[in-house]
Write a protein that holds these residues in place. Structure first.
Motif, PDB file in Angstrom:
ATOM      1  N   THR A  83       0.837  -1.183   0.000  1.00 36.11           N
ATOM      2  CA  THR A  83       0.000   0.000   0.000  1.00 36.11           C
ATOM      3  C   THR A  83       0.881   1.246   0.000  1.00 36.11           C
ATOM      4  N   LEU A  84       0.684   2.080  -1.005  1.00 34.29           N
ATOM      5  CA  LEU A  84       1.423   3.348  -1.064  1.00 34.29           C
ATOM      6  C   LEU A  84       0.819   4.383  -0.137  1.00 34.29           C
ATOM      7  N   GLY A  85      -0.483   4.447  -0.121  1.00 30.62           N
ATOM      8  CA  GLY A  85      -1.165   5.426   0.701  1.00 30.62           C
ATOM      9  C   GLY A  85      -2.628   5.508   0.324  1.00 30.62           C
ATOM     10  N   ALA A  86      -3.280   6.546   0.785  1.00 34.08           N
ATOM     11  CA  ALA A  86      -4.689   6.749   0.485  1.00 34.08           C
ATOM     12  C   ALA A  86      -4.900   8.218   0.153  1.00 34.08           C
ATOM     13  N   THR A  87      -5.937   8.497  -0.614  1.00 31.79           N
ATOM     14  CA  THR A  87      -6.207   9.870  -1.046  1.00 31.79           C
ATOM     15  C   THR A  87      -7.616  10.276  -0.647  1.00 31.79           C
ATOM     16  N   LEU A  88      -7.830  11.591  -0.721  1.00 29.69           N
ATOM     17  CA  LEU A  88      -9.137  12.128  -0.356  1.00 29.69           C
ATOM     18  C   LEU A  88     -10.114  12.147  -1.528  1.00 29.69           C
ATOM     19  N   ASP A  89      -9.602  11.998  -2.761  1.00 34.13           N
ATOM     20  CA  ASP A  89     -10.499  11.989  -3.925  1.00 34.13           C
ATOM     21  C   ASP A  89      -9.883  11.186  -5.063  1.00 34.13           C
ATOM     22  N   LEU A  90     -10.697  10.892  -6.069  1.00 29.13           N
ATOM     23  CA  LEU A  90     -10.256  10.072  -7.201  1.00 29.13           C
ATOM     24  C   LEU A  90      -9.268  10.827  -8.088  1.00 29.13           C
ATOM     25  N   ASP A  91      -9.421  12.132  -8.216  1.00 30.95           N
ATOM     26  CA  ASP A  91      -8.508  12.914  -9.058  1.00 30.95           C
ATOM     27  C   ASP A  91      -7.063  12.821  -8.559  1.00 30.95           C
ATOM     28  N   THR A  92      -6.879  12.960  -7.263  1.00 36.76           N
ATOM     29  CA  THR A  92      -5.525  12.856  -6.691  1.00 36.76           C
ATOM     30  C   THR A  92      -4.977  11.449  -6.891  1.00 36.76           C
ATOM     31  N   ALA A  93      -5.818  10.447  -6.704  1.00 36.93           N
ATOM     32  CA  ALA A  93      -5.383   9.060  -6.903  1.00 36.93           C
ATOM     33  C   ALA A  93      -4.941   8.839  -8.346  1.00 36.93           C
ATOM     34  N   MET A  94      -5.688   9.397  -9.297  1.00 37.91           N
ATOM     35  CA  MET A  94      -5.329   9.254 -10.720  1.00 37.91           C
ATOM     36  C   MET A  94      -4.001   9.960 -11.023  1.00 37.91           C
ATOM     37  N   GLN A  95      -3.781  11.139 -10.452  1.00 37.48           N
ATOM     38  CA  GLN A  95      -2.526  11.869 -10.682  1.00 37.48           C
ATOM     39  C   GLN A  95      -1.333  11.068 -10.162  1.00 37.48           C
ATOM     40  N   VAL A  96      -1.467  10.492  -8.970  1.00 40.43           N
ATOM     41  CA  VAL A  96      -0.371   9.702  -8.395  1.00 40.43           C
ATOM     42  C   VAL A  96      -0.118   8.455  -9.249  1.00 40.43           C
ATOM     43  N   ALA A  97      -1.180   7.772  -9.666  1.00 44.31           N
ATOM     44  CA  ALA A  97      -1.033   6.559 -10.473  1.00 44.31           C
ATOM     45  C   ALA A  97      -0.382   6.871 -11.814  1.00 44.31           C
ATOM     46  N   GLN A  98      -0.781   7.970 -12.446  1.00 43.53           N
ATOM     47  CA  GLN A  98      -0.168   8.356 -13.724  1.00 43.53           C
ATOM     48  C   GLN A  98       1.287   8.731 -13.544  1.00 43.53           C
ATOM     49  N   GLY A  99       1.609   9.447 -12.466  1.00 41.78           N
ATOM     50  CA  GLY A  99       3.002   9.810 -12.185  1.00 41.78           C
ATOM     51  C   GLY A  99       3.875   8.590 -11.954  1.00 41.78           C
ATOM     52  N   MET A 100       3.354   7.604 -11.215  1.00 42.86           N
ATOM     53  CA  MET A 100       4.117   6.364 -10.975  1.00 42.86           C
ATOM     54  C   MET A 100       4.306   5.593 -12.277  1.00 42.86           C
ATOM     55  N   ALA A 101       3.298   5.600 -13.132  1.00 44.20           N
ATOM     56  CA  ALA A 101       3.411   4.881 -14.410  1.00 44.20           C
ATOM     57  C   ALA A 101       4.451   5.538 -15.307  1.00 44.20           C
ATOM     58  N   ARG A 102       4.494   6.876 -15.326  1.00 46.48           N
ATOM     59  CA  ARG A 102       5.463   7.594 -16.175  1.00 46.48           C
ATOM     60  C   ARG A 102       6.879   7.461 -15.649  1.00 46.48           C
ATOM     61  N   THR A 103       7.083   7.682 -14.357  1.00 44.85           N
ATOM     62  CA  THR A 103       8.442   7.741 -13.812  1.00 44.85           C
ATOM     63  C   THR A 103       9.029   6.358 -13.528  1.00 44.85           C
ATOM     64  N   GLU A 104       8.234   5.450 -12.964  1.00 42.27           N
ATOM     65  CA  GLU A 104       8.781   4.154 -12.552  1.00 42.27           C
ATOM     66  C   GLU A 104       8.297   2.994 -13.404  1.00 42.27           C
ATOM     67  N   GLY A 105       7.333   3.226 -14.247  1.00 46.15           N
ATOM     68  CA  GLY A 105       6.813   2.161 -15.094  1.00 46.15           C
ATOM     69  C   GLY A 105       6.024   1.116 -14.341  1.00 46.15           C
ATOM     70  N   SER A 106       5.525   1.457 -13.159  1.00 50.45           N
ATOM     71  CA  SER A 106       4.753   0.484 -12.375  1.00 50.45           C
ATOM     72  C   SER A 106       3.267   0.783 -12.475  1.00 50.45           C
TER      73      SER A 106
END
Length: 119
Positions: A88-111
Motif C-alpha cells: 500500500t502506497l497510501g490513500a487519497t481524499l479523492d479520485l482525481d488525486t489518486a489518478m494523478q499519483v497513479a499516472q506519475g508512478m506509471a510515467r516515472t517508474e513504469g509500475s
C-alpha cells in the motif's frame, strides 16, 4: 521431657509423606493466556494498514499524525503489486488525486498502481 527428645518419635506416630513430583509444562501453563489472546484478536477484527502522512519541506522529511477526521474522509487506496506481494502506497481524499499519483508512478517508474475504493 528430656527423654522424649532423646528417644525421638516412635515409628508408628511418624508422618510419612511422599515427595510430590512436579511436572513443568510451559505450553500448558500458557494455554489460557494464548487462548485469551486469540479470542481478543478475533474480536478486534482484521489488521488494517494505516499509511503515514509524509511531506518533504526544505529537503527534510516531515511526518504528520493522521487525525480520525482525515481517516474517515479517505476514499481511495493506492496499491502497487511487487514480487513480495501487494504494498500500500497510501490513500487519497479523492479520485482525481489518486489518478494523478497513479499516472506519475506509471510515467516515472513504469509500475502499475491499483486504485481501490475504500467504501
Amino acid at each position: 521431657m528430656g527423654r522424649a527428645f532423646r528417644e525421638g518419635v516412635s515409628r508408628e506416630k511418624k508422618v510419612t509423606m511422599r515427595p510430590k513430583r512436579r511436572s513443568w509444562k510451559p505450553l500448558a501453563d500458557l494455554q489460557g493466556l494464548s487462548g485469551r489472546t486469540k479470542s481478543i484478536g478475533s474480536d478486534m477484527g482484521p489488521l488494517v494498514e494505516v499509511p503515514a502522512m509524509v511531506r518533504i519541506e526544505n529537503e527534510k522529511w516531515v511526518f504528520e499524525r493522521i487525525s480520525q477526521e482525515t481517516l474517515t474522509h479517505l476514499t481511495h487506496r493506492l496499491i502497487v503489486h511487487e514480487s513480495e506481494g501487494p504494498r500500500t502506497l497510501g490513500a487519497t481524499l479523492d479520485l482525481d488525486t489518486a489518478m494523478q499519483v497513479a499516472q506519475g508512478m506509471a510515467r516515472t517508474e513504469g509500475s502499475v498502481v491499483l486504485i481501490e475504493p475504500l467504501r
